[in-house]
Design a protein around this motif. Structure first.
Motif, mmCIF file in Angstrom:
data_model
loop_
_atom_site.group_PDB
_atom_site.id
_atom_site.type_symbol
_atom_site.label_atom_id
_atom_site.label_comp_id
_atom_site.label_asym_id
_atom_site.label_seq_id
_atom_site.Cartn_x
_atom_site.Cartn_y
_atom_site.Cartn_z
ATOM 1 N N LYS A 1 5.808 -21.648 -1.088
ATOM 2 C CA LYS A 1 5.105 -21.026 -2.213
ATOM 3 C C LYS A 1 4.059 -20.034 -1.699
ATOM 4 O O LYS A 1 3.727 -19.057 -2.372
ATOM 5 N N LEU A 2 3.548 -20.295 -0.542
ATOM 6 C CA LEU A 2 2.563 -19.418 0.089
ATOM 7 C C LEU A 2 3.183 -18.052 0.383
ATOM 8 O O LEU A 2 4.277 -17.954 0.933
ATOM 9 N N ARG A 3 2.478 -16.978 0.055
ATOM 10 C CA ARG A 3 2.975 -15.636 0.324
ATOM 11 C C ARG A 3 2.587 -15.200 1.746
ATOM 12 O O ARG A 3 1.451 -15.428 2.184
ATOM 13 N N ALA A 4 3.520 -14.575 2.430
ATOM 14 C CA ALA A 4 3.281 -14.061 3.778
ATOM 15 C C ALA A 4 3.216 -12.537 3.708
ATOM 16 O O ALA A 4 4.192 -11.890 3.312
ATOM 17 N N ILE A 5 2.076 -11.968 4.090
ATOM 18 C CA ILE A 5 1.862 -10.525 4.008
ATOM 19 C C ILE A 5 1.984 -9.932 5.406
ATOM 20 O O ILE A 5 1.173 -10.232 6.288
ATOM 21 N N PRO A 6 2.980 -9.074 5.654
ATOM 22 C CA PRO A 6 3.146 -8.485 6.993
ATOM 23 C C PRO A 6 2.146 -7.352 7.231
ATOM 24 O O PRO A 6 1.977 -6.473 6.388
ATOM 25 N N GLY A 7 1.499 -7.394 8.392
ATOM 26 C CA GLY A 7 0.543 -6.338 8.713
ATOM 27 C C GLY A 7 0.345 -6.197 10.209
ATOM 28 O O GLY A 7 0.985 -6.881 11.017
ATOM 29 N N THR A 8 -0.527 -5.288 10.570
ATOM 30 C CA THR A 8 -0.960 -5.156 11.960
ATOM 31 C C THR A 8 -2.353 -4.559 11.973
ATOM 32 O O THR A 8 -2.814 -3.995 10.968
ATOM 33 N N GLU A 9 -3.032 -4.700 13.096
ATOM 34 C CA GLU A 9 -4.397 -4.180 13.247
ATOM 35 C C GLU A 9 -4.392 -3.142 14.372
ATOM 36 O O GLU A 9 -4.180 -3.473 15.529
ATOM 37 N N PHE A 10 -4.592 -1.891 13.991
ATOM 38 C CA PHE A 10 -4.560 -0.786 14.941
ATOM 39 C C PHE A 10 -5.950 -0.568 15.555
ATOM 40 O O PHE A 10 -6.948 -0.510 14.834
ATOM 41 N N SER A 11 -5.998 -0.419 16.866
ATOM 42 C CA SER A 11 -7.235 -0.076 17.571
ATOM 43 C C SER A 11 -7.348 1.438 17.637
ATOM 44 O O SER A 11 -6.417 2.114 18.091
ATOM 45 N N THR A 12 -8.480 1.984 17.198
ATOM 46 C CA THR A 12 -8.662 3.427 17.177
ATOM 47 C C THR A 12 -10.016 3.801 17.770
ATOM 48 O O THR A 12 -10.879 2.933 17.998
ATOM 49 N N ASP A 13 -10.205 5.085 17.998
ATOM 50 C CA ASP A 13 -11.461 5.586 18.556
ATOM 51 C C ASP A 13 -12.096 6.578 17.599
ATOM 52 O O ASP A 13 -11.484 7.584 17.222
ATOM 53 N N TYR A 14 -13.342 6.296 17.214
ATOM 54 C CA TYR A 14 -14.101 7.182 16.336
ATOM 55 C C TYR A 14 -15.412 7.557 17.029
ATOM 56 O O TYR A 14 -16.326 6.744 17.148
ATOM 57 N N ASN A 15 -15.445 8.743 17.583
ATOM 58 C CA ASN A 15 -16.644 9.224 18.280
ATOM 59 C C ASN A 15 -17.121 8.243 19.351
ATOM 60 O O ASN A 15 -18.323 7.976 19.481
ATOM 61 N N GLY A 16 -16.157 7.689 20.096
ATOM 62 C CA GLY A 16 -16.505 6.760 21.161
ATOM 63 C C GLY A 16 -16.716 5.327 20.710
ATOM 64 O O GLY A 16 -17.030 4.465 21.529
ATOM 65 N N ILE A 17 -16.530 5.054 19.435
ATOM 66 C CA ILE A 17 -16.682 3.705 18.880
ATOM 67 C C ILE A 17 -15.304 3.159 18.537
ATOM 68 O O ILE A 17 -14.500 3.840 17.891
#
Length: 282
Positions: A57-73
């Motif tokens: 019954k539990l819903r499984a949501i497919p995703g991913t977490e992208f690492s990015t660079d914003y002004n050195g952060i």
């Protein structure tokens, strides 16, 4: 089953310690209505995640977490509601980053060994389901060998760039990643902004990010106090962003964080999930 969900978790296909199926078990035990698997820069665990979700019954949501660079952060952008037919495109998109990341981690381990820490890269890699090594895995090995007390201690003492052992790999722009996520018909969500940015930096980032199609922002997160969560909600509303939230569960890597409830008081409402889902594909 409650009307709460968790839209940010990790499995042993990145830096978590539980299998995708185990994540679903834990989410069911917590009474969640849905859980998203968002491993770092990989979709390798998603087929097993979706297969293990069949009949639940539990819903499984497919995703991913992208690492990015914003002004050195370093900023993290979640892609939620990824479709299986687009998994190959995500893998292709992250392939070069994964290569640079592996080289960065190999060099990190080499520098640590030269400094007297007897750790082995191949041993660390062999212990991961997807063969994906990151600093959390290296920190866990340092803790296992008794050099530090915990993964958090390893970061505090050794694994941040300021300590001289770790040189971050080159990362993509968050704006290009947002555009990529949108091109797949998925939803782009800024993860835990106040872990990386102050309020002024966040507003400056959002001024640009919304133009590229950013859909939402995590306004509920395990380590946020009430004031930070309230500020996050106000900022999201000001920029027309949908609220999201998640525990950032990693299992034994972050033992103080529990799936669904974070440090005990996290409750991400089902309404967040439904609003984000409605946005998907638009």
């Amino acid at each position: 089953m409650t009307n709460f969900c968790d839209l940010h978790t990790h499995s042993d296909f990145s830096d978590g310690t539980d299998s995708p199926a185990r994540l679903l078990d834990l989410a069911e035990q917590a009474g969640l209505c849905a859980v998203a698997l968002t491993d770092h820069n990989t979709v390798s665990g998603l087929p097993a995640f979706l297969e293990a979700a069949r009949g639940r019954k539990l819903r499984a949501i497919p995703g991913t977490e992208f690492s990015t660079d914003y002004n050195g952060i370093e900023l993290h952008i979640l892609g939620l509601f990824l479709r299986p037919e687009h998994f190959a495109a995500v893998t292709e998109r992250t392939e070069e980053y994964q290569r640079r990341k592996e080289e960065s981690n190999i060099q990190l381990v080499r520098r640590l060994k030269e400094a007297g820490y007897a750790i082995d890269y191949q041993t660390i890699k062999a212990a991961t389901a997807g063969g994906q090594v990151n600093r959390a895995r290296i920190g866990a090995e340092l803790a296992r060998l008794g050099y530090v007390e915990s993964v958090q201690d390893a970061f505090a003492k050794l694994l941040k760039p300021k300590h001289g052992y770790y040189v971050p790999p080159k990362r993509e722009s968050p704006f290009e990643i947002i555009r990529f996520i949108k091109s797949l018909g998925a939803v782009a969500v800024l993860a835990h902004p106040f872990l990386n940015l102050n309020e002024q930096q966040l507003r400056e980032f959002l001024d640009e990010a919304v133009k590229w199609g950013l859909d939402g922002m995590e306004t509920m997160y395990s380590t946020y106090d009430r004031e930070t969560a309230a500020l996050s909600h106000r900022i999201a509303q000001a920029y027309g962003l949908l609220p999201s939230g998640g525990s950032d569960y990693h299992g034994e890597i972050k033992p103080h964080i529990e799936i669904g409830i974070g440090q005990g008081d996290l409750r991400v409402p089902k309404e967040y999930l439904l609003a984000l889902e409605e946005r998907a594909g638009k």
